[in-house]
Design a protein around this motif. Structure first.
Motif, PDB file in Angstrom:
ATOM      1  N   GLU A 138       0.425  -1.649  -0.100  1.00  0.00           N
ATOM      2  CA  GLU A 138       0.006  -0.046  -0.057  1.00  0.00           C
ATOM      3  C   GLU A 138       0.907   1.225  -0.303  1.00  0.00           C
ATOM      4  O   GLU A 138       0.435   2.470  -0.451  1.00  0.00           O
ATOM      5  CB  GLU A 138      -1.116  -0.372   1.057  1.00  0.00           C
ATOM      6  N   ARG A 157      -3.681   7.342 -13.931  1.00  0.00           N
ATOM      7  CA  ARG A 157      -4.582   7.044 -13.666  1.00  0.00           C
ATOM      8  C   ARG A 157      -4.780   6.005 -12.987  1.00  0.00           C
ATOM      9  O   ARG A 157      -5.105   5.475 -11.769  1.00  0.00           O
ATOM     10  CB  ARG A 157      -4.472   8.117 -12.884  1.00  0.00           C
ATOM     11  N   GLU A 158      -6.139   5.655 -14.505  1.00  0.00           N
ATOM     12  CA  GLU A 158      -6.955   5.229 -14.565  1.00  0.00           C
ATOM     13  C   GLU A 158      -6.167   3.590 -14.269  1.00  0.00           C
ATOM     14  O   GLU A 158      -6.699   2.421 -14.126  1.00  0.00           O
ATOM     15  CB  GLU A 158      -7.400   5.321 -15.678  1.00  0.00           C
ATOM     16  N   VAL A 161      -5.485  -1.271  -8.149  1.00  0.00           N
ATOM     17  CA  VAL A 161      -5.252  -1.643  -7.151  1.00  0.00           C
ATOM     18  C   VAL A 161      -6.913  -2.161  -6.831  1.00  0.00           C
ATOM     19  O   VAL A 161      -7.386  -3.991  -5.944  1.00  0.00           O
ATOM     20  CB  VAL A 161      -6.164  -0.432  -6.733  1.00  0.00           C
ATOM     21  N   ARG A 162      -7.439  -2.583  -7.357  1.00  0.00           N
ATOM     22  CA  ARG A 162      -8.705  -3.597  -8.010  1.00  0.00           C
ATOM     23  C   ARG A 162      -8.082  -4.658  -8.812  1.00  0.00           C
ATOM     24  O   ARG A 162      -8.398  -5.564  -7.971  1.00  0.00           O
ATOM     25  CB  ARG A 162      -9.278  -2.873  -9.176  1.00  0.00           C
ATOM     26  N   THR A 201      -3.789  10.872 -17.132  1.00  0.00           N
ATOM     27  CA  THR A 201      -5.036  10.667 -17.123  1.00  0.00           C
ATOM     28  C   THR A 201      -4.973   9.054 -17.131  1.00  0.00           C
ATOM     29  O   THR A 201      -5.739   7.940 -15.932  1.00  0.00           O
ATOM     30  CB  THR A 201      -6.294  11.159 -17.433  1.00  0.00           C
ATOM     31  N   SER A 244      -5.280  -0.454 -20.614  1.00  0.00           N
ATOM     32  CA  SER A 244      -4.495  -0.192 -19.749  1.00  0.00           C
ATOM     33  C   SER A 244      -3.782   0.820 -19.617  1.00  0.00           C
ATOM     34  O   SER A 244      -3.666   2.089 -20.072  1.00  0.00           O
ATOM     35  CB  SER A 244      -5.346  -0.226 -18.219  1.00  0.00           C
ATOM     36  N   HIS A 279       2.221   1.590  -3.563  1.00  0.00           N
ATOM     37  CA  HIS A 279       0.867   2.506  -3.991  1.00  0.00           C
ATOM     38  C   HIS A 279       0.978   3.567  -4.337  1.00  0.00           C
ATOM     39  O   HIS A 279       0.454   4.124  -5.400  1.00  0.00           O
ATOM     40  CB  HIS A 279       0.182   0.688  -4.332  1.00  0.00           C
ATOM     41  N   GLU A 280       1.320   3.960  -2.660  1.00  0.00           N
ATOM     42  CA  GLU A 280       0.970   5.964  -3.333  1.00  0.00           C
ATOM     43  C   GLU A 280       2.061   6.468  -3.401  1.00  0.00           C
ATOM     44  O   GLU A 280       2.238   7.408  -4.235  1.00  0.00           O
ATOM     45  CB  GLU A 280       0.649   5.778  -1.626  1.00  0.00           C
ATOM     46  N   ASP A 335      -5.429   2.936 -10.700  1.00  0.00           N
ATOM     47  CA  ASP A 335      -7.025   2.703 -10.292  1.00  0.00           C
ATOM     48  C   ASP A 335      -7.047   1.650 -10.129  1.00  0.00           C
ATOM     49  O   ASP A 335      -7.391   0.248  -9.180  1.00  0.00           O
ATOM     50  CB  ASP A 335      -7.625   3.272 -10.542  1.00  0.00           C
ATOM     51  N   LYS A 336      -6.816   0.328 -11.491  1.00  0.00           N
ATOM     52  CA  LYS A 336      -6.159  -0.841 -11.688  1.00  0.00           C
ATOM     53  C   LYS A 336      -5.849  -1.368 -11.305  1.00  0.00           C
ATOM     54  O   LYS A 336      -6.424  -2.403 -11.151  1.00  0.00           O
ATOM     55  CB  LYS A 336      -6.554  -0.693 -13.543  1.00  0.00           C
ATOM     56  N   ALA A 383       1.899   6.861  -7.249  1.00  0.00           N
ATOM     57  CA  ALA A 383       0.234   6.789  -7.458  1.00  0.00           C
ATOM     58  C   ALA A 383       1.198   8.527  -7.477  1.00  0.00           C
ATOM     59  O   ALA A 383       0.156   9.715  -8.101  1.00  0.00           O
ATOM     60  CB  ALA A 383      -0.681   7.032  -6.380  1.00  0.00           C
TER      61      ALA A 383
END
Length: 236
Positions: A99, A216-217, A223-224, A213, A195, A102-103, A220-221, A106
């Motif tokens: 985590e 970022r997407e 993380v999912r 953008t 992606s 990931h931060e 986000d993917k 990001a």
């Protein structure tokens, strides 16, 4: 990548002591029992001292007259060192560290994508395209999928032509590899190519906002995907 991974007795000794310290088995402030460690690892005093020099260079231990060799406070450790990050994953995925990494991603990668949109050369774009090709061809091969993803993100950082940003691969590489192994090592997962391709398309169009953008997407993917992988592991 990590310098001391799988390097014979020297590397094993460095890693074994480091892991004990990083997990708290040997606490910060504790003085190391050099004689006991020498006997346990069955190494010469010179070899053990060389191993401790590696940990000293990473801010993990120090040696003082009358006190001996001791573990330094965590605040002194070089937590951005590739080996230090890798050692923390030695017992398997560390969700808290994933985590944190990931931060970091990001913060860095969307900005890197935005910068790369103005600086990427044809060679940079070719390297990214090659990584996409390898990603597509890695279907069903977890090791190849991990390698292709790492190649893509290294190429993205390189496309910024900022040597300090490029060096951030040392921080992200191990965590990204662990994340990929978690995601690609399980059951079927979503195709990662679209992606990633969206980022390259934006770079090729020199569209800074779209590149940021798309990254970022992509994150986000990511993380999912990790959440899905954790769900699969929990249901087994």
């Amino acid at each position: 990548m990590a310098q001391y991974a799988r390097r014979g007795i020297h590397g094993q000794t460095v890693e074994a002591i480091a892991r004990r310290i990083l997990t708290g088995e040997i606490a910060a402030g504790a003085t190391l029992n050099i004689v006991a460690l020498q006997e346990e690892f069955d190494v010469s005093l010179t070899a053990l001292r060389e191993a401790l020099k590696v940990l000293s260079a990473k801010g993990i231990v120090d040696a003082r007259q009358k006190r001996g060799t001791f573990v330094r406070p965590r605040a002194d450790w070089n937590l951005l060192d590739g080996d230090v990050i890798r050692w923390q994953f030695a017992e398997g995925p560390d969700e808290r560290l994933l985590e944190k990494l990931h931060e970091v991603r990001a913060i860095i990668e969307p900005a890197a994508a935005r910068l790369a949109a103005t600086r990427a050369t044809e060679d940079d774009l070719a390297a990214l395209d090659q990584a996409l090709t390898e990603m597509a061809e890695a279907d069903g091969d977890p090791a190849a999928a991990v390698a292709a993803d790492l190649a893509f993100h290294r190429a993205l950082l390189a496309a910024t032509h900022n040597e300090l940003i490029e060096r951030m691969e040392v921080v992200m590489e191990t965590g990204l590899a662990e994340r990929d192994r978690l995601v690609h090592g399980g059951a079927a997962h979503d195709d990662p190519v679209p992606s990633h391709r969206a980022v390259v398309d934006a770079l090729r169009e020199r569209d800074e906002s779209a590149a940021e953008t798309a990254m970022r997407e992509l994150l986000d993917k990511a993380v999912r995907d990790v959440e899905k992988a954790r769900g699969r592991r929990g249901s087994q």
